[in-house]
Design an enzyme around this catalytic site. Structure first.
Site, short mmCIF file in Angstrom:
data_model
loop_
_atom_site.label_atom_id
_atom_site.label_comp_id
_atom_site.label_asym_id
_atom_site.label_seq_id
_atom_site.Cartn_x
_atom_site.Cartn_y
_atom_site.Cartn_z
N LEU A 33 31.19 31.13 -2.08
CA LEU A 33 31.77 32.27 -2.81
C LEU A 33 31.21 32.39 -4.21
O LEU A 33 31.06 33.48 -4.73
CB LEU A 33 33.30 32.11 -2.86
CG LEU A 33 33.97 32.00 -1.48
CD1 LEU A 33 35.45 31.68 -1.62
CD2 LEU A 33 33.76 33.29 -0.68
N LYS A 51 34.19 28.24 3.89
CA LYS A 51 34.86 26.97 4.18
C LYS A 51 34.92 26.18 2.88
O LYS A 51 34.45 26.63 1.85
CB LYS A 51 34.10 26.20 5.27
CG LYS A 51 34.24 26.85 6.66
CD LYS A 51 33.62 26.06 7.77
CE LYS A 51 32.14 26.27 7.86
NZ LYS A 51 31.57 25.99 9.20
N GLY A 52 35.48 25.01 2.94
CA GLY A 52 35.57 24.21 1.72
C GLY A 52 34.30 23.44 1.48
O GLY A 52 33.49 23.23 2.38
N VAL A 53 34.14 22.99 0.24
CA VAL A 53 32.93 22.24 -0.08
C VAL A 53 33.19 21.09 -1.06
O VAL A 53 32.39 20.19 -1.20
CB VAL A 53 31.85 23.23 -0.62
CG1 VAL A 53 32.14 23.63 -2.06
CG2 VAL A 53 30.47 22.66 -0.49
N GLU A 68 35.11 18.55 -1.06
CA GLU A 68 35.23 17.18 -0.54
C GLU A 68 34.01 16.78 0.26
O GLU A 68 33.62 15.61 0.27
CB GLU A 68 36.52 17.07 0.29
CG GLU A 68 37.75 17.31 -0.58
CD GLU A 68 39.07 17.04 0.10
OE1 GLU A 68 39.13 17.09 1.35
OE2 GLU A 68 40.05 16.78 -0.62
#
Lengths: 735, 213, 316
Positions: A620, A691-693, A695
């Site tokens: 993002l 999605k997440g990044v 971690e």
């Protein structure tokens, strides 16, 4: 809005604002010291008195006597809160130990009193005048010694305690190439720079709590539960959080004691945990003992993979889920994972950045390196050979996206992996032995229901309100980018308000679910606002375009602000999820490459180069996402080389409980870091396709460093951290 | 005493017995409870005059008040952060008479007449100091809590290199130090960033140094 | 932190006299260690005598070709002094290997000599510690002792002296100059300044009540190549696991002192005679009779290997 079918084209895909490496919108406030943190609210809680926490001097047992008289008589003291006078407190849903101890003591430095005084100096001095007598009880403090008594934990966040596919034991026994090794990871402290802190103010029966917390909605519930208040009488505000890493997922004693202290003193009270208290008073990442068995064919195909992990926690606590990635990362027909949980009377174990995967991959990715070495294969090729595009436990369940091989290959190319010496100890520059190591990175993607409210005013200003937090992750900025993209306005006409429980509940910051979940919630609210705008302006919403501050359809174009001429437009919605995460395994992937130098004389390790390649859905904001990854890589270096809460197994506490004793990396430990994001969108995760990044960047780093050390000097250390005392016995003589 | 693992309690406070190991018998009086000392009636206070960010500030403080708490709690200059209060993190870094120090390990009363520069004195959100602007541009921060200390330190570090002050990474300590990334990393090591923005902070300092030069 | 009175001293002799007659008085200069300990009530002075305004902040050449360093010379200034960098590089190297830029700007020459141990049990007032509370026991023995001393220990204490500067001072045979409460002065050889713990680990050094350090003098330069090799887990801003201060002459003779090994800077002159024979020979003598714990036994091979690295560099 419900997200139950994969996303198609939507306004975010224009990427006019989203996906750009925008400077953080909160940057000017943070870099000038104007961003107010929880202990700094002279503006809203003027004249706050100061609370100072007294921690228990024993790990387990009971208080047999507490004499407050000297402390009460000390200058400036307004009130002293203890379990005896605090009234009924109910343990929070997210807490394992009570936040105010006494007479029973559950762990070292458990809070047993709060002294409230006119000044900080007075409160601190008076706290040491409290005289406490204890009866010390027997405690269990040694994970190794408690392994035999460890039991199957309940199924929790990390999945079931055991998983079995095929016949692991048989397949492993008959595998031509085998590895059976034991690894350990120590207890870790979050050690965020802002101590846990809260300022409490009672407005009649309404509690206003400015607190440093990652999860406002959880926090509101647990503050209300603990204090026995209706939830609508509790308001949490956490606009700036000075780091959390999981340590501020839950309500801690600063919040509860500030509230109780403010009630007792009849005025606002603020409490910050003193640094030497934090490691034992709050939560930590629990230590693990892990056994990994891998069996392969002679050409390197995994036929059996087993991963077992032992960890400990207080009664009622949970395991460190260090085996979870092993269920998904590599192929292999015969599989076993198991977790065992021992009761330990050390402080409360709980989530720290990438719980499960961080320590799990520290072990698994050394094991993969060892296996590649046994097979005489390149570590990248060995991993690539054992890639899987489906859930290895359920072949009908594909990964939504899985670019692990691409991450490894691109990383190998960019990093110059081909120059790595196959034999350890082969490259020397002066006194330094040079080595390269790599590891796969893996972290599941999680989505959470997340809400937001969006306002449009007559000047065209879009204001987003959500209880989402920005813990350094860049939430302010990506939410502004999302709203700007959706409403077709420039970034500087968006105002973002975060971290207030009077705003719609969000997913909060944790488990790397924050970015995708919270922006998806903002997407939902903006979609509703767009409908209200089109209705207000009399458009047919099917073909309307929001762009450049205007709303356009066909030849008709109207200023967005006009929609709110008759009054502010407000839309509130949340994003809810169907079963796409069940149909598809949603995970994030990456590869870490590290080059280290090991001093041939002293075995000191210095990291010289680092590269992470990540495939984690739509990025993002590449600037703040990159920061998340380099920060995680830094924490990974810490876990590889130095971080270790030393347990005193006689008295049951973490001995090195300050920032001089618990070493985390400093500037001099960290080289320039490179990050590459693969171009990826994942339509199964949300309309944001993200999605997440945050971690993922940590997952595997520790092993990549350990593998590089092995490549540099030939010493294989399986017990973290890889400190020089563990390397020295294996090092050649130095003369 | 219920069992050998328990601890006897005396009138003086906590007494250990054969606690958890044999060595514990050597501990006659574990210090769980300190001997209460009768508190003074009123803690001593003293007046102190500071010049903070160019403006005079007159305070009367408890002698125990650190420069850090004088700034944060008395002058409400909360940009200077308390990360550890023990000189272990650098979040409280300010410049006193042009030199960076940990304001947590200094008493306010020791600074009578001193010139203190805090993060608030470097720039404002509307008018950033070049170092602040470089931190924003290079994303040299995440949670923001160590950031004011990092920035104050960074500004001082460039001055220290100019002034020829040697560092641990110098090959020859007799020679004048030159600007290098190694020098920056070593000199900035007293400022911990747990978010791990180090790589970006060095980029920011390099840019700010270039602008200055 | 206990409440305390605060006085600014007007002269070194007055400061010493005031300290002797005021119960619970302590001097404060940089304050970087004292205030740290006061916050934890490990130090509880009833009265602080601020010596910062005393004019003890100069570095002067002595008549015998050495340097006289005022007690209040800040670490940064001492390390940056051109004469020190040229003639006593081991001292500059030791200082800049310690703490952080911020702390070195504040810490003083005298204060650094008086730095107290970083033993984690000393730092935790809940734990028994004979150094903090005489007679309470030593929790470090049998506890977490990775950082602690391997030689010169006692049954009462295994703490280490944590500083770097003093290791170089010991190597250089510095002399500590003091003024006593009666106005008289004395000179203490640095070798006699720090103590071993013995039965009285709460006493770190040989200063008497009220005695104030006014200067540290260095004899004339030794020549040779200067080294301060500090070994630690992280690359900076950490206390030494082991450090080696050395001056090595062209013929291979020289001096060596170790940090991180004992309750005081560790220098064994007899070991220096073995330096030309190599690190192993010197270390064998320097650490004869060492009493390491399980946690810190690695310091012995580490010290030897670090010395070997220094000697190798000296040759090369």
């Amino acid at each position: 809005m419900k997200f139950d079918t994969p996303a198609t084209t939507n306004p975010i895909d224009r990427l006019k604002v989203v996906g750009k490496p925008t400077d953080r919108i909160d940057g000017p406030l943070k870099t000038t010291g104007r961003a107010p943190y929880a202990y700094e609210r002279h503006d809203v809680a003027p004249g706050a008195a100061y609370g100072y926490v007294l921690g228990a001097a024993i790990a387990k047992g009971r208080i047999t006597g507490m004499d407050l008289s000297a402390a009460k008589a000390a200058p400036g003291v307004l009130a002293i809160v203890t379990a005896e006078n605090a009234g009924k407190l109910t343990k929070g849903n997210f807490n394992t130990a009570n936040l105010l101890g006494g007479p029973e003591i559950e762990h070292y430095h458990q809070a047993i009193a709060l002294v409230v005084a006119e000044t900080f100096e007075q409160a601190r001095a008076a706290s040491s005048l409290i005289r406490v007598d204890y009866a010390r009880g027997k405690g269990r403090f040694d994970l190794e010694a408690e392994m035999a008594s460890a039991t199957l934990p309940k199924e929790g966040f990390g999945g079931p305690a055991e998983s079995k596919v095929g016949n692991f034991e048989g397949a492993f026994a008959s595998a031509p190439v085998q590895l059976d090794a034991r690894y350990t990871t120590p207890d870790h402290s979050h050690a965020m720079m802002e101590p846990h802190a809260s300022t409490a103010k009672w407005d009649g029966d309404q509690l206003l709590l400015w607190t440093s917390n990652q999860m406002i909605n959880w926090g509101k519930g647990d503050v209300a539960r603990t204090l026995g208040l209706p939830e609508d009488k509790v308001r949490l505000m956490s606009p700036f959080v000075g780091g959390g890493f999981g340590g501020k997922l839950f309500v801690r004693t600063d919040a509860i004691l500030a509230a109780l202290g403010a009630k007792a003193a009849g005025r606002p009270v603020k409490v910050s945990l003193q640094r030497p208290l934090i490691a034992n008073n709050t939560t930590h990442r629990p230590a693990t003992i892990q056994r990994i068995r891998i069996g392969t064919s002679k050409d390197g195909k995994i036929t059996a993979i087993g991963h077992e992990s032992w960890s400990g926690d207080l009664p009622g606590g949970g395991p460190e889920t260090a085996v979870s990635q092993t269920r998904l990362l590599y192929a292999g027909e015969n599989r076993l994972t198991a977790m065992r949980l021992a009761v330990l009377d050390l402080p409360e174990g709980n989530a720290m950045r990438a719980p499960g995967e961080a320590p799990g991959l520290m072990a698994l990715e050394i094991a993969m390196d060892e296996m590649a070495e046994k097979l005489g294969m390149d570590p990248v090729e060995f991993r690539a050979l054992n890639d899987t595009q489906v859930d290895p436990e359920a072949a009908n369940r594909p990964f939504s996206q899985r670019q692990l091989i691409q991450c490894m290959r691109i990383g190998a190319d960019k990093f110059g992996w081909a120059k790595r010496a196959k034999a350890p100890g082969a490259i020397r520059e002066g006194r330094w032995l040079i080595g390269m190591g790599m590891a796969a990175a893996f972290r599941n993607n999680l989505n959470g229901k997340s809400g937001a409210r969006v306002r449009l005013d007559g000047k065209g200003v879009v204001t987003v309100e959500t209880d989402m937090t920005d813990i350094g992750t860049g939430t302010y900025t990506i939410i502004a980018q999302t709203a700007a993209e959706m409403m077709g306005v420039p970034l500087d006409t968006v105002v973002v308000r975060l971290g207030d429980s009077s705003f719609p509940a969000s997913a909060g910051s944790g488990g790397q679910w924050g970015a995708n979940s919270s922006t998806a919630g903002v997407y939902a609210a903006c979609a509703m606002l767009r409908d209200k705008v089109t209705a207000a302006l009399g458009f047919n919403s099917a073909d309307v375009v929001f762009e450049d501050g205007k709303v356009r359809a066909g030849n008709r174009s109207v200023a967005l602000a006009d929609a709110a001429k008759g009054g502010e437009l407000v839309a509130e919605d949340h994003m809810d999820y169907g079963d796409l995460a069940k149909k598809y395994q949603q995970s994030t992937f990456g590869a870490h490459f590290v080059e280290v130098a090991v001093d041939a004389a002293t075995a000191e390790v210095r990291v010289r180069r680092m590269l992470a390649v990540c495939a984690a859905g739509r990025i993002l904001n590449p600037k703040s996402a990159r920061s998340q990854v380099i920060g995680a890589m830094t924490m990974g270096v810490g876990s590889a080389l130095m971080e270790d809460l030393a347990v005193d197994k006689r008295f049951g506490f973490f001995v090195n409980h300050d920032l001089a004793g618990y070493e985390v990396p400093v500037h001099a430990d960290i080289p320039h870091q490179d990050v590459i994001f693969l171009d990826e969108t994942d339509p199964t995760t949300s309309p944001m396709k993200a999605k997440g990044v945050g971690e993922l960047g940590l997952c595997g780093v520790g092993a990549a460093v350990a593998n590089a050390i092995h490549n540099a000097c030939g010493v294989r250390v399986r017990d973290y951290p890889v400190t020089l005392d563990k390397l020295l016995p294996g090092m050649p003589a130095f003369v | 005493m219920d069992s050998p693992g328990d601890i006897g309690v005396s009138r003086r406070g906590l007494l250990t017995s054969g606690a958890a190991c044999a060595a514990a018998s050597a501990f006659p009086a574990s210090a769980s409870s300190k001997e209460p000392i009768a508190p003074m009636e009123t803690p001593p206070t003293l007046p102190v005059q500071l010049k903070v960010n160019g403006k005079p500030a007159e305070l009367t403080v408890d002698t125990r008040t650190t420069l850090l708490d004088a700034l944060r709690e008395h002058l409400h200059l909360t940009g200077t952060k308390k990360g550890c209060d023990h000189g272990q993190c650098g979040a409280c870094t300010v410049m006193v008479n042009g030199r960076r120090i940990n304001s947590c390990l200094s008493l306010a009363v020791m600074h009578d007449g001193d010139n203190v520069t805090t993060i608030e004195g470097l720039g404002t959100p509307e008018d950033l100091h070049p170092m602040q602007a470089a931190f924003v541009k290079h994303d040299g921060y995440q949670c923001g809590y160590c950031t004011p200390g990092q920035i104050c330190s960074a500004v001082a570090v460039l001055d220290e290199i100019k002034a020829g002050i040697p560092s641990h990474v110098a090959a020859d300590v007799a020679a004048s130090p030159a600007f290098s990334e190694m020098e920056i990393r070593e000199r900035m090591s007293g400022n911990i960033c747990r978010c791990g923005a180090y790589s970006n902070i060095v980029e920011a300092i390099r840019e700010a140094a270039g602008r200055q030069a | 932190m206990k409440a305390f009175e605060y006085t600014r001293a007007s002269s070194p002799a007055d400061a010493a006299a005031l300290a002797a007659k005021t119960p619970g008085a302590k001097f404060i200069a940089g304050g970087t260690n004292l205030l740290d300990l006061m916050k934890l009530e490990i130090e509880t002075p009833a009265h602080l005598i601020d010596v910062n305004k005393l004019a003890l902040d100069r570095i002067e050449e002595t008549s015998d070709g050495g340097l006289r360093i005022g007690a209040l010379v800040r670490n940064t200034d001492l390390a940056a002094d051109k004469r020190v960098r040229r003639d006593y590089a081991v001292l500059t190297r030791a200082i800049v290997a310690g703490a952080s830029g911020q702390l070195r700007n504040k810490a003083t020459t005298a204060g650094n000599l008086l730095q107290r141990t970083r033993c984690p049990y000393f730092y935790d007032p809940n734990q028994p510690c004979n150094k903090r509370k005489p007679g309470s026991g030593c929790a470090a023995i049998g506890g977490f002792s990775r950082q602690l001393a391997v030689i010169g220990t006692s049954k009462a204490c295994i703490a280490t002296y944590p500083g770097d500067m003093a290791i170089a001072m010991r190597l250089l045979d510095a002399t500590v100059e003091t003024v006593k409460p009666d106005g008289s002065t004395r000179k203490i050889a640095i070798a006699d300044f720090h103590r071993l713990p013995g039965d009285t680990p709460h006493i770190d050094n040989t200063l008497q009540t009220g005695e104030l350090i006014t200067a540290v003098t260095l004899p004339k330069p030794l020549g040779g190549k200067h080294f301060y090799h500090k070994v630690r887990d992280r690359a900076s801003y950490a206390f030494a696991l082991v450090s080696v201060a050395a001056v090595v002459q062209k013929d291979g003779t020289g001096r060596v002192a170790f940090g991180g090994m004992a309750h005081k800077p560790w220098r064994v002159e007899a070991a220096e005679a073995a330096l030309p024979k190599g690190a192993a020979a010197a270390a064998r003598i320097a650490f004869a009779g060492a009493t390491p714990t399980h946690d810190n036994a690695f310091k012995l091979p580490l010290a030897e290997r670090t010395l070997a690295a220094v000697l190798s560099e000296a040759r090369g």
